[in-house]
Design an enzyme around this catalytic site. Structure first.
Site, short mmCIF file in Angstrom:
data_model
loop_
_atom_site.label_atom_id
_atom_site.label_comp_id
_atom_site.label_asym_id
_atom_site.label_seq_id
_atom_site.Cartn_x
_atom_site.Cartn_y
_atom_site.Cartn_z
N LYS A 10 0.81 -1.22 0.00
CA LYS A 10 0.00 0.00 0.00
C LYS A 10 0.85 1.27 0.00
CE LYS A 10 -3.99 -2.15 2.22
NZ LYS A 10 -4.94 -2.04 3.34
N TYR A 50 -12.33 -1.73 -4.42
CA TYR A 50 -12.91 -1.91 -3.08
C TYR A 50 -14.43 -1.79 -3.06
CZ TYR A 50 -8.26 -2.04 -1.03
OH TYR A 50 -6.98 -2.40 -0.69
N PHE A 58 -15.91 3.27 6.25
CA PHE A 58 -14.51 3.60 5.95
C PHE A 58 -14.22 3.64 4.46
CE2 PHE A 58 -14.74 -1.02 6.69
CZ PHE A 58 -14.21 -1.50 5.50
N ARG A 86 -2.16 -14.69 4.64
CA ARG A 86 -2.87 -14.00 5.72
C ARG A 86 -2.09 -14.12 7.03
NH1 ARG A 86 -6.62 -10.49 4.24
NH2 ARG A 86 -7.73 -10.80 6.16
N THR A 92 -5.25 -7.03 10.75
CA THR A 92 -5.47 -5.72 10.14
C THR A 92 -4.94 -4.60 11.04
OG1 THR A 92 -7.42 -6.58 9.02
CG2 THR A 92 -7.22 -4.19 9.15
N ARG A 103 2.61 -6.64 8.92
CA ARG A 103 1.92 -5.49 9.51
C ARG A 103 2.51 -5.09 10.86
NH1 ARG A 103 -4.04 -7.34 7.50
NH2 ARG A 103 -4.02 -6.22 5.50
N ASN A 113 -2.10 0.08 6.81
CA ASN A 113 -1.59 -1.18 7.34
C ASN A 113 -0.65 -1.92 6.38
OD1 ASN A 113 -3.45 -2.21 5.53
ND2 ASN A 113 -4.85 -2.95 7.10
N HIS A 116 -2.20 -5.29 1.46
CA HIS A 116 -3.50 -5.93 1.27
C HIS A 116 -3.22 -7.40 0.99
CE1 HIS A 116 -7.45 -6.82 -0.52
NE2 HIS A 116 -6.76 -7.52 -1.41
N GLU A 127 -9.17 -10.32 -7.71
CA GLU A 127 -8.26 -9.20 -7.47
C GLU A 127 -7.05 -9.25 -8.39
OE1 GLU A 127 -9.58 -8.74 -2.78
OE2 GLU A 127 -7.65 -9.61 -3.24
#
Length: 138
Positions: A10, A50, A58, A86, A92, A103, A113, A116, A127
């Site tokens: 990100k 998204y 958010f 993950r 998150t 993270r 964070n 993704h 995606e």
């Protein structure tokens, strides 16, 4: 169960100079990068990516953030890719992320964070296809 997942490094992690560190962690965890690009999302593109969150409070903040600077998009391959990735990225909220996760090391907040990661095999394919054509996957 699919052997691919999708990730984005990100804008916060790119801005903070953590692309190389994050890619190293991904490689060290046994993932193979099958597609990758450095790009920037427009606000419209971030909104489309998204869209599943469009009713959430958010959503506006998320799309503004994701279009605020460059990102690195990648398709990763490994046995049990989604679940393993993950685990590698952590919770998150970086304050709740396990030690040694991406993270925990590189995120600054729930909103910023660092990465993704797809939450299902189905979403990994959707995606990945958002960013990459079949000609861009190796």
């Amino acid at each position: 169960m699919s052997n691919v997942t999708f990730t984005m490094i990100k804008p916060d992690a790119v801005k903070n100079g953590n692309i190389g560190n994050i890619l190293q962690m991904i490689n060290n965890a046994g993932f193979r990068i099958v597609a990758m690009k450095y790009t920037k999302l427009s606000l419209e593109q971030a909104g489309k990516f998204y869209e599943v969150h469009s009713a959430r409070p958010f959503y506006g903040e998320l799309t503004e953030f994701m279009s605020s600077g460059p990102i690195v998009a990648a398709i990763l391959e490994k046995e049990n890719a989604v679940a393993d990735f993950r685990t590698l990225i952590g919770a998150t909220n970086p304050a709740e992320a396990a030690e040694g996760t991406i993270r925990k090391k590189y995120a600054t907040s729930i909103g910023e964070n660092a990465v993704h990661g797809s939450d299902s095999d189905e979403n990994a394919l959707i995606e990945g296809s958002f960013f990459f054509s079949g000609l861009e996957r190796f």
